[in-house]
Design an enzyme around this catalytic site. Sequence first.
Site, short mmCIF file in Angstrom:
data_model
loop_
_atom_site.label_atom_id
_atom_site.label_comp_id
_atom_site.label_asym_id
_atom_site.label_seq_id
_atom_site.Cartn_x
_atom_site.Cartn_y
_atom_site.Cartn_z
CD GLU A 184 -2.48 3.76 -13.58
OE1 GLU A 184 -1.37 3.58 -14.11
OE2 GLU A 184 -3.54 3.71 -14.20
CB CYS A 216 4.52 6.92 -12.44
SG CYS A 216 3.26 8.07 -13.00
P1 NAP Z 1 4.37 3.07 -2.01
O1 NAP Z 1 5.41 3.03 -0.98
O2 NAP Z 1 3.97 1.81 -2.65
O3 NAP Z 1 3.12 3.77 -1.32
C1 NAP Z 1 1.96 4.08 -2.06
C2 NAP Z 1 0.78 4.20 -1.11
O4 NAP Z 1 0.47 2.93 -0.54
C3 NAP Z 1 1.02 5.15 0.06
O5 NAP Z 1 -0.16 5.87 0.32
C4 NAP Z 1 1.34 4.19 1.20
O6 NAP Z 1 1.06 4.73 2.47
C5 NAP Z 1 0.38 3.06 0.89
N1 NAP Z 1 0.74 1.77 1.47
C6 NAP Z 1 1.96 1.31 1.80
N2 NAP Z 1 1.85 0.06 2.30
C7 NAP Z 1 0.54 -0.26 2.29
C8 NAP Z 1 -0.20 -1.41 2.69
N3 NAP Z 1 0.40 -2.50 3.16
N4 NAP Z 1 -1.54 -1.39 2.55
C9 NAP Z 1 -2.17 -0.31 2.04
N5 NAP Z 1 -1.51 0.82 1.65
C10 NAP Z 1 -0.17 0.82 1.76
O7 NAP Z 1 4.78 4.06 -3.21
P2 NAP Z 1 5.38 5.54 -3.10
O8 NAP Z 1 6.78 5.40 -2.62
O9 NAP Z 1 4.45 6.46 -2.40
O10 NAP Z 1 5.36 5.99 -4.63
C11 NAP Z 1 6.40 5.73 -5.52
C12 NAP Z 1 6.01 4.63 -6.49
O11 NAP Z 1 4.76 4.93 -7.09
C13 NAP Z 1 6.97 4.49 -7.63
O12 NAP Z 1 7.28 3.15 -7.80
C14 NAP Z 1 6.22 5.00 -8.84
O13 NAP Z 1 6.58 4.41 -10.05
C15 NAP Z 1 4.82 4.74 -8.49
N6 NAP Z 1 3.92 5.69 -9.15
C16 NAP Z 1 3.13 5.26 -10.16
C17 NAP Z 1 2.26 6.14 -10.78
C18 NAP Z 1 1.37 5.71 -11.90
O14 NAP Z 1 0.43 6.43 -12.20
N7 NAP Z 1 1.60 4.60 -12.52
C19 NAP Z 1 2.19 7.47 -10.35
C20 NAP Z 1 3.00 7.86 -9.31
C21 NAP Z 1 3.86 6.95 -8.72
P3 NAP Z 1 2.25 5.36 3.35
O15 NAP Z 1 2.82 6.48 2.57
O16 NAP Z 1 1.55 5.80 4.57
O17 NAP Z 1 3.22 4.25 3.56
#
Ligand code: NAP
Length: 514
Positions: A257, A293
């Site tokens: 997602e 999101c």
């Molecule tokens: P993110 O930076 O991509 O992080 C998401 C998760 O991935 C966090 O738990 C992060 O851990 C982890 N992560 C980061 N790098 C990783 C790697 N190399 N390997 C494994 N895991 C890794 O996203 P965010 O800033 O938390 O969330 C915002 C984004 O999420 C927005 O773009 C939004 O659109 C999207 N979103 C989508 C939905 C949906 O249902 N479609 C819902 C909510 C949000 P750390 O925090 O420890 O870095």
Amino acid sequence: MTEILKNYLGGEWTAGKGAGTPLVDPVTGDEVARVSSDGLDLDRGFAFARDAGGAALRARSYAERAALLAEVAKALTAKKDDYYAIALANSGTTKGDSAVDIEGALFTLSFYAKLGADLGDARHLLDGDGVSLNKDGSFRSQHVLTPTRGLALFINAFNFPAWGLWEKAAPALLSGVPVVVKPATATAWLTQRMVADVVAAGILPPGALSVVCGSAAGLLDRVGAFDVVSFTGSAETASKLRGHAAFTERAARINVEADSLNSAILADEAPEAFDAFVTEVVREMTVKSGQKCTAIRRAFVPAARFEAAREALAAKLAKITVGNPRNEAVRMGSLVNRAQHDAVTRGLATLARETEVLFDGSKVALVDADPARSACLPPTLLGLTKGGGDAVHSVEVFGPVATLIPYDGDVAALARKGGGSLVASLYGADEAKLGELALSLADTHGRVHVVTPAVAKAHTGHGNVMPQSLHGGPGRAGGGEELGGLRALGFYHRRTAVQSAAGVMAAAAKDGAR
Ligand code: NAP
């Protein structure tokens, strides 16, 4: 230095090594806790979840597992005040915005508890009826769904620390699959506390629910062929994950997602439709400071209504007070941290190259918040008044920002420029025309939300994810599917065709749930 939140893995609480990463109050900038996953025995923890947790869950029926979900919902409800306090301190959200996450989590859990109860004593699901494979019907094929013999790893986004856990854990646990959750670091506290409360209540069998806070390093290396991974976050992180050997070599299943450039479309001239459109665009820009999101990023209006829409939206946005959610006058709280504040500011600068600012909330002072220290950021409405537009259809600014876009002609084609989205909402009174538009958007959207005058007050909201409906979207939205009632269980089950004489599967066909 604040306390390091412990991890729960392998049936025990362990603090990660080192100083850890600080979690902050985004309004004051003060540190509230720390997390670290360094030095955890992931091999043992994953094996314990699969072996102890998985076996204990699979031994229970759907109805028994549903009863566990109901107990979990009850235990969490008893501690709700704590969760609101954590959300305020760590996410900087108003009570109403925290409720979207916390009450949404409890509602989804209770929904799956009820749905699961109806599946009764079964331990497997039947996928359709048995069909004959030969001329005399003596040799048949029956498709069955059985829980995967692995664990479900959730890597979650920062914006829904409560709902993000339970909207995935409810269908996983109901399916009989143990859960390991890795919350986003910025807001890991609420997820960790909820897991701690459920563990303390002794509801789930050992190994059924684990939490790892801090870095995700090493988690995917332990994912095996029968594990499933559900990722929520940015498209950038998703693309890194997809290339991991867990999926490219071991063929574990992954659900993504990710980002989405969701649309709201004013589809006709009905005055009630115009009002509903304006209300919803403002709500989506400001609820959780636009960090949803599903939030509306692109608001399409017929060119002739552009000026009226701009005025109505600006008038409503001017009433949004922004600042410290501890002050009751505040309608919109903070972004999650300064990094997010800076990312939104950068995103705005990108969109500004092709748009005009129609409303700039930053002209009004923040309430009880220091603009240099807090992550509060007022709403901005942009307008695509110069024609063209590229970034508005491709850059997700994850904050209180939307672009008003005039259209003349094929609005569905414009919405599709988002490359696949979670949701589009339509506002109008002409039901037949709206039905047609909804179907034409269906191929590129996970959900189409249609607001006509009859449901203007009763609809569930463009951005609210209801567990009865599918959540997820094709293309840049990640290509994933979640929720949608019992459909959610599919991800946690394996589908198998059993080919046999009818008698072999007679008992299974009788005992399976549909
Ligand atoms: P993110 O930076 O991509 O992080 C998401 C998760 O991935 C966090 O738990 C992060 O851990 C982890 N992560 C980061 N790098 C990783 C790697 N190399 N390997 C494994 N895991 C890794 O996203 P965010 O800033 O938390 O969330 C915002 C984004 O999420 C927005 O773009 C939004 O659109 C999207 N979103 C989508 C939905 C949906 O249902 N479609 C819902 C909510 C949000 P750390 O925090 O420890 O870095």
